[in-house]
Scaffold this motif. Structure first.
Motif, PDB file in Angstrom:
ATOM      1  N   ILE A 120       0.858  -1.186   0.000  1.00 32.79           N
ATOM      2  CA  ILE A 120       0.000   0.000   0.000  1.00 32.79           C
ATOM      3  C   ILE A 120       0.896   1.239   0.000  1.00 32.79           C
ATOM      4  N   ASN A 121       0.710   2.106  -0.981  1.00 34.47           N
ATOM      5  CA  ASN A 121       1.507   3.325  -1.095  1.00 34.47           C
ATOM      6  C   ASN A 121       0.870   4.459  -0.303  1.00 34.47           C
ATOM      7  N   LEU A 122       1.694   5.198   0.410  1.00 31.82           N
ATOM      8  CA  LEU A 122       1.252   6.396   1.123  1.00 31.82           C
ATOM      9  C   LEU A 122       1.890   7.609   0.456  1.00 31.82           C
ATOM     10  N   VAL A 123       1.063   8.537  -0.016  1.00 29.67           N
ATOM     11  CA  VAL A 123       1.553   9.791  -0.607  1.00 29.67           C
ATOM     12  C   VAL A 123       1.143  10.911   0.339  1.00 29.67           C
ATOM     13  N   ILE A 124       2.126  11.526   0.994  1.00 25.45           N
ATOM     14  CA  ILE A 124       1.858  12.490   2.069  1.00 25.45           C
ATOM     15  C   ILE A 124       2.292  13.885   1.634  1.00 25.45           C
TER      16      ILE A 124
END
Length: 295
Positions: A120-124
């Motif tokens: 799961i990618n997190l783009v913050i």
């Protein structure tokens, strides 16, 4: 294109037999033969040719079976992707966060989440309060994580408060007011080192002065970064009004000291925000639950 016909053709080519394909598909052999003939008629190109008592693939059929193999392999990948997404195993979560949670909460939350959910990618994105909520409302973010005053809460946003964070007055340990109890009027006579206008801490301080009808302090040094304001106070000049999350370790290590301002206890909210009246995806729900467990 008739996908059902392609699937039957692929099964016959894989097994090398109409009878075996029929057994695997749990339909009759005549039904398989009929559907294959129909498929050949639809595409206008023969797939099999007679060889002795049996049939073999035509040249076109041999090429098509390779394409079909790739097609059905990718179909299986898509089915797995959908199932993984439904079970919150893969995908991307876009997070808009204000400065405080982005720097002092999310790194730990994100590391913990990723260790258990590598796919799961997190783009913050770190941004100001207004922009964080705009990104959420415009579907550019799935979640907004906010630290600030409850008065800034937009109506379109579902607000889940995680905890309240204290705001502290701090000075260097050598400052005369270090660890002392004084009035707000005395405190604001000190020069303050703060972030730019519009920052939540600066707004909190000036609102506090307005509420208690004291003259706001002089902002003697102004920085765009929070760390710069802290370092300047640690160096021995001025005071700051700041989140306890940011400076707690510095106070405990005697690099900064609190000033206890009489009758003043100010907090602000740390909250996870989503769009109101919208069912959250399993991915977002999993991320939020992970963050809450770490409090």
């Amino acid at each position: 294109m008739n996908i059902h016909g392609l699937r039957l053709f692929h099964q016959v080519a894989q097994t090398g037999s109409f009878t075996k394909a029929a057994e695997l598909l749990r339909i009759s052999q005549p039904a398989v033969s009929s559907q294959i003939k129909k498929f050949e008629y639809e595409i206008g190109i023969p797939l099999f040719k007679q060889q002795g008592r049996g049939v073999i693939l035509t040249e076109f059929g041999e090429e098509l079976v390779e394409k079909a193999k790739n097609f059905f392999s990718f179909e299986g990948h898509i089915e797995s992707f959908i199932e993984d997404y439904r079970l919150a195993k893969t995908g991307t979560i876009h997070i808009a966060a204000t400065y405080l949670p982005a720097n002092f909460l999310i790194p730990k939350w994100a590391a913990n989440f990723k260790s258990a959910n590598e796919d799961i990618n997190l783009v913050i994105t770190t941004t100001n309060t207004k922009e964080a909520f705009e990104q959420l409302k415009q579907y550019k973010a799935d979640v907004a994580i906010y630290g600030g005053g409850i008065s800034e809460r937009p109506e379109e946003v579902e607000w889940e408060e995680l905890f309240e964070d204290e705001l502290w007055f701090v000075v260097s340990p050598q400052h005369p007011y270090a660890n002392q109890s004084i009035s707000l009027g005395e405190m604001v006579k000190e020069p303050f080192i703060m972030r730019e206008e519009g920052s939540s801490m600066r707004d909190h301080l000036f609102a506090l002065c307005h509420t208690y009808q004291v003259k706001p302090p002089k902002v003697a040094l102004q920085f765009n970064g929070l760390n710069e304001t802290i370092r300047s106070v640690m160096a021995g000049y001025g005071a700051n009004f700041i989140s306890s999350l940011v400076v707690r370790d510095y106070v405990e290590n005697n690099q900064l000291a609190r000033v206890y301002v009489q009758d003043i206890h100010v907090t602000h909210k740390i909250a996870i925000c989503t769009r109101k009246n919208e069912k959250q995806s399993p991915l977002v729900t999993k991320f939020i639950e992970t963050c809450k467990k770490m409090l």
